[in-house]
Design an enzyme around this catalytic site. Sequence first.
Site, PDB file in Angstrom:
ATOM      1  N   ARG A  57      55.719 -27.121 -46.774  1.00 47.78           N
ATOM      2  CA  ARG A  57      57.052 -26.756 -46.289  1.00 47.78           C
ATOM      3  C   ARG A  57      57.029 -25.925 -45.023  1.00 47.78           C
ATOM      4  O   ARG A  57      57.733 -26.212 -44.061  1.00 47.78           O
ATOM      5  CB  ARG A  57      57.818 -25.955 -47.343  1.00 47.78           C
ATOM      6  CG  ARG A  57      58.551 -26.771 -48.343  1.00 47.78           C
ATOM      7  CD  ARG A  57      58.571 -26.035 -49.664  1.00 47.78           C
ATOM      8  NE  ARG A  57      57.221 -25.909 -50.156  1.00 47.78           N
ATOM      9  CZ  ARG A  57      56.612 -26.848 -50.891  1.00 47.78           C
ATOM     10  NH1 ARG A  57      57.265 -27.905 -51.252  1.00 47.78           N
ATOM     11  NH2 ARG A  57      55.360 -26.709 -51.276  1.00 47.78           N
ATOM     12  N   HIS A 135      55.249 -12.633 -46.016  1.00 44.74           N
ATOM     13  CA  HIS A 135      55.717 -13.967 -45.615  1.00 44.74           C
ATOM     14  C   HIS A 135      57.166 -13.808 -45.112  1.00 44.74           C
ATOM     15  O   HIS A 135      58.117 -14.202 -45.788  1.00 44.74           O
ATOM     16  CB  HIS A 135      55.642 -14.905 -46.823  1.00 44.74           C
ATOM     17  CG  HIS A 135      55.701 -16.362 -46.501  1.00 44.74           C
ATOM     18  ND1 HIS A 135      56.144 -16.859 -45.288  1.00 44.74           N
ATOM     19  CD2 HIS A 135      55.388 -17.458 -47.251  1.00 44.74           C
ATOM     20  CE1 HIS A 135      56.092 -18.191 -45.320  1.00 44.74           C
ATOM     21  NE2 HIS A 135      55.635 -18.570 -46.497  1.00 44.74           N
TER      22      HIS A 135
HETATM   23  C1  NCD Z   1      54.575 -19.861 -50.635  1.00 42.39           C
HETATM   24  C2  NCD Z   1      53.397 -19.290 -49.862  1.00 42.39           C
HETATM   25  O1  NCD Z   1      52.684 -20.018 -49.168  1.00 42.39           O
HETATM   26  O2  NCD Z   1      53.245 -18.088 -49.958  1.00 42.39           O
HETATM   27  N1  NCD Z   1      54.915 -21.142 -50.230  1.00 42.39           N
HETATM   28  C3  NCD Z   1      55.755 -21.298 -49.159  1.00 42.39           C
HETATM   29  O3  NCD Z   1      55.481 -20.854 -48.070  1.00 42.39           O
HETATM   30  N2  NCD Z   1      56.909 -21.937 -49.373  1.00 42.39           N
HETATM   31  C4  NCD Z   1      54.451 -19.727 -52.101  1.00 42.39           C
HETATM   32  C5  NCD Z   1      53.221 -20.236 -52.804  1.00 42.39           C
HETATM   33  O4  NCD Z   1      52.317 -20.786 -52.204  1.00 42.39           O
HETATM   34  O5  NCD Z   1      53.192 -20.066 -54.017  1.00 42.39           O
END
Ligand code: NCD
Length: 309
Positions: A57, A135
């Site tokens: 994503r 994040h």
């Molecule tokens: C998350 C991540 O990479 O931290 N995914 C994301 O970016 N949508 C969550 C995960 O990997 O569990």
Amino acid sequence: MKTENRDVVSIKDFSKKEIEHILTYAKKMVPYAKGEKYTDILKGKILSSLFFEPSTRTRLSFESAMHRLGGRVIGFAEPSATSQKKGESLADTIRMADAYSDIIVIRHPQEGAARLAAMFAESPIINAGDGAGRHPTQCLLDLFTILTEKKNIKGNKIVLLGDLKYGRTVHSLAYALSLFGAELTFVSPETLKMPKEVINECKEFGGEPTSTANLEKAVKDADVLYVTRIQKERFADMAEYAKVKGAYRVDLDLLENAKKDLVIMHPLPRVDEIADEVDETPHARYFQQVWNGIVMRMALLSLILGATE
Ligand code: NCD
């Protein structure tokens, strides 16, 4: 504009006013993200997409966002195909990307990697996840989702469920939700509790997040249930992972006593923590959340590169 030319390393680097500004501006991006309106405000701009860790994503939505704004993307999704394999340092890789592009998106397994990258790059750096650290762009799209679903963030009872120790999305989100006055409850296996450091950050704004092992009770009162997977790749000891694997699961039984307008979110990917049967309920918003990722990343790229609609 304060967002112009900014690094996005941690959500903590942004004031409440700045976050509100990004969230408001993001609404303008909706018709463009849907493809109903067309713009090429980032024509001539190049984004470096440096993914040292797996992603579906985040990487694709940054690429899609850049394309929808008329910009171009270079980069890699597989570091073994780069000079890192020959022993090149992260600093040197960043210097290269800096020379080739106007903005750099980086995902890296090491906490602090994005902050380090920001020291070596003149171009803005966007942290797309640094190990178990932070994040921030996921956090912004999560806030945007809650805001569109609930009209405001303040006062909502929000449960963060899952791997709160290693989950970088919940580290960023817990801080931001506290800043906006949400009431937080943390539910996790005993060994995967929210780090003290993050709890203390939440308390800075007068919030008093509670922790419980009683998922049923927490879900009953919740306005938003934010589910995360156990971050298997962060465990040093697989025996420890085996102990918590499958420790919680959101299914129809659990939701029996939930509020009618409970919103269920998940940053995805999911493994087994939300049963497929939940997808068909009016609670499920995780696929809408994915779509909001395009909206938010379009907003960020446009604001940071100083080309707004
Ligand atoms: C998350 C991540 O990479 O931290 N995914 C994301 O970016 N949508 C969550 C995960 O990997 O569990």
